[in-house]
Design an enzyme around this catalytic site. Structure first.
Site, mmCIF file in Angstrom:
data_model
loop_
_atom_site.group_PDB
_atom_site.id
_atom_site.type_symbol
_atom_site.label_atom_id
_atom_site.label_comp_id
_atom_site.label_asym_id
_atom_site.label_seq_id
_atom_site.Cartn_x
_atom_site.Cartn_y
_atom_site.Cartn_z
ATOM 1 N N ARG A 124 0.802 -1.221 0.000
ATOM 2 C CA ARG A 124 0.000 0.000 0.000
ATOM 3 C C ARG A 124 0.838 1.276 0.000
ATOM 4 O O ARG A 124 0.358 2.323 -0.419
ATOM 5 C CB ARG A 124 -0.999 -0.045 1.155
ATOM 6 N N GLU A 161 0.503 -7.141 12.489
ATOM 7 C CA GLU A 161 -0.734 -7.354 13.247
ATOM 8 C C GLU A 161 -1.346 -8.710 12.958
ATOM 9 O O GLU A 161 -1.920 -9.329 13.841
ATOM 10 C CB GLU A 161 -1.755 -6.233 12.971
HETATM 11 O O1 LIG Z 1 2.380 -2.231 11.731
HETATM 12 P P1 LIG Z 1 2.197 -3.620 11.219
HETATM 13 O O2 LIG Z 1 1.582 -4.545 12.221
HETATM 14 O O3 LIG Z 1 3.479 -4.178 10.666
HETATM 15 O O4 LIG Z 1 1.143 -3.586 10.034
HETATM 16 C C1 LIG Z 1 1.121 -2.576 9.071
HETATM 17 C C2 LIG Z 1 1.314 -3.140 7.693
HETATM 18 O O5 LIG Z 1 0.256 -4.061 7.384
HETATM 19 C C3 LIG Z 1 -0.297 -3.722 6.120
HETATM 20 O O6 LIG Z 1 0.372 -4.334 5.072
HETATM 21 P P2 LIG Z 1 0.206 -5.864 4.694
HETATM 22 O O7 LIG Z 1 1.424 -6.576 5.166
HETATM 23 O O8 LIG Z 1 -1.098 -6.359 5.167
HETATM 24 O O9 LIG Z 1 0.312 -5.904 3.151
HETATM 25 P P3 LIG Z 1 -0.306 -5.113 1.919
HETATM 26 O O10 LIG Z 1 0.156 -3.674 2.038
HETATM 27 O O11 LIG Z 1 0.316 -5.818 0.789
HETATM 28 O O12 LIG Z 1 -1.806 -5.237 1.950
HETATM 29 C C4 LIG Z 1 -0.102 -2.228 6.037
HETATM 30 O O13 LIG Z 1 -0.165 -1.767 4.685
HETATM 31 C C5 LIG Z 1 1.248 -2.035 6.660
HETATM 32 O O14 LIG Z 1 2.301 -2.185 5.721
HETATM 33 N N1 LIG Z 2 -6.305 -3.121 11.069
HETATM 34 C C1 LIG Z 2 -5.691 -2.932 9.897
HETATM 35 N N2 LIG Z 2 -6.350 -2.383 8.863
HETATM 36 C C2 LIG Z 2 -5.748 -2.202 7.672
HETATM 37 N N3 LIG Z 2 -4.486 -2.527 7.437
HETATM 38 C C3 LIG Z 2 -3.779 -3.074 8.447
HETATM 39 N N4 LIG Z 2 -2.503 -3.495 8.533
HETATM 40 C C4 LIG Z 2 -2.295 -3.975 9.768
HETATM 41 N N5 LIG Z 2 -3.397 -3.864 10.507
HETATM 42 C C5 LIG Z 2 -4.338 -3.301 9.711
#
Ligand SMILES: O=P(O)(O)OC[C@H]1O[C@H](OP(=O)(O)OP(=O)(O)O)[C@H](O)[C@@H]1O
Ligand SMILES: Nc1ncnc2[nH]cnc12
Length: 242
Positions: A124, A161
């Protein structure tokens, strides 16, 4: 966060009452404004930017959607995609980030920002990192998930998370001493951001700090980071209650 009025599609918008806040720490824009005010008033240009940023934050927060129990039970998922499907919101997002960077890192607004590199986290962070980089007169460098980048790479494994993951950067992607801002949509546990920060430091970058659209305050992810953390919008003050 209190119980949300859910819509039929199981998503919901953020309540209007929560649109005007920004971070779990005092809003740096507000602090700057009040300190100027104490000295006899804001410089007109600065006051105009503060007002513009405050208005944009309200619009952006209203544009987000929430999905309970996605992608796993117990997670309240913050969906940022509406910020990109609307030209108005996307324009507002990039402008808000540009204003935020200038304010918190005390750089010039726009292409003379003095930021050398914007680092965006897969996936993202790729949606707006390159656009922001263009606006700041900076380059863009991706942090990618394992196995996607060719050549010599640095690697960091981390927990987030909802699961564990591995990030990589190409070792020559950042020149030693380059001024770097890391951007991502959301800081939850801070695992992803901490891993990205470690990679930037392994490459010799000068990490000015992090900019996120939103913070899940209750997870205290910012405690894992050892560079300044700034978020446009405040997020969940507590997790999803079953
Ligand atoms: O603070 P954290 O617990 O590390 O979580 C945050 C991360 O989780 C999500 O990405 P995700 O890994 O779900 O992948 P995406 O961006 O490909 O959807 C979000 O875009 C952050 O990069
Ligand atoms: N609660 C949440 N919503 C969207 N993106 C996330 N990445 C990690 N936790 C998330």
């Amino acid at each position: 966060m209190s119980a949300l009025p859910l819509q039929d599609d199981s998503s919901s918008s953020h309540p209007a009452s929560s649109t005007s806040t920004s971070t779990s720490t005092p809003d740096p824009t507000a602090l700057t404004a009040s300190s100027h005010a104490a000295q006899g008033g804001l410089a007109p240009a600065h006051a105009a930017r503060s007002t513009e940023l405050a208005r944009l934050k309200v619009d952006l927060k209203n544009g987000l959607r929430q999905y309970p129990d996605f992608p796993t039970p117990g997670i309240l998922f913050e969906d940022i995609m509406p910020l990109f499907s609307s030209h108005t919101l996307f324009t507002g997002l990039v402008r808000a980030l540009e204003l935020q960077v200038a304010d918190v890192f005390h750089t010039q607004l726009g292409v003379h920002s003095d930021v050398d590199v914007v680092v965006g986290l897969e996936s993202r962070g790729f949606l707006f990192g390159p656009t922001l980089a263009l606006r700041l007169g900076a380059g863009f460098v991706p942090v990618r998930k394992q196995g996607k980048l060719p050549g010599n790479v640095e690697t960091e494994t981390f927990k987030k998370e909802y699961g564990e993951d591995v990030f990589q950067m190409q070792i020559d992607a950042i020149k030693p001493g380059a001024k770097v801002v890391i951007v991502d949509d959301i800081i939850a546990t801070g695992g992803s951001a901490a891993a990205a920060g470690n990679l930037v430091k392994k490459l010799g970058g000068n990490l000015l700090g992090y900019i996120f659209i939103m913070e899940l305050d209750f997870l205290k992810g910012r405690d894992k980071l050892d560079a300044p953390v700034h978020t446009l919008l405040s997020g969940q003050e507590e997790g999803l209650k079953s």
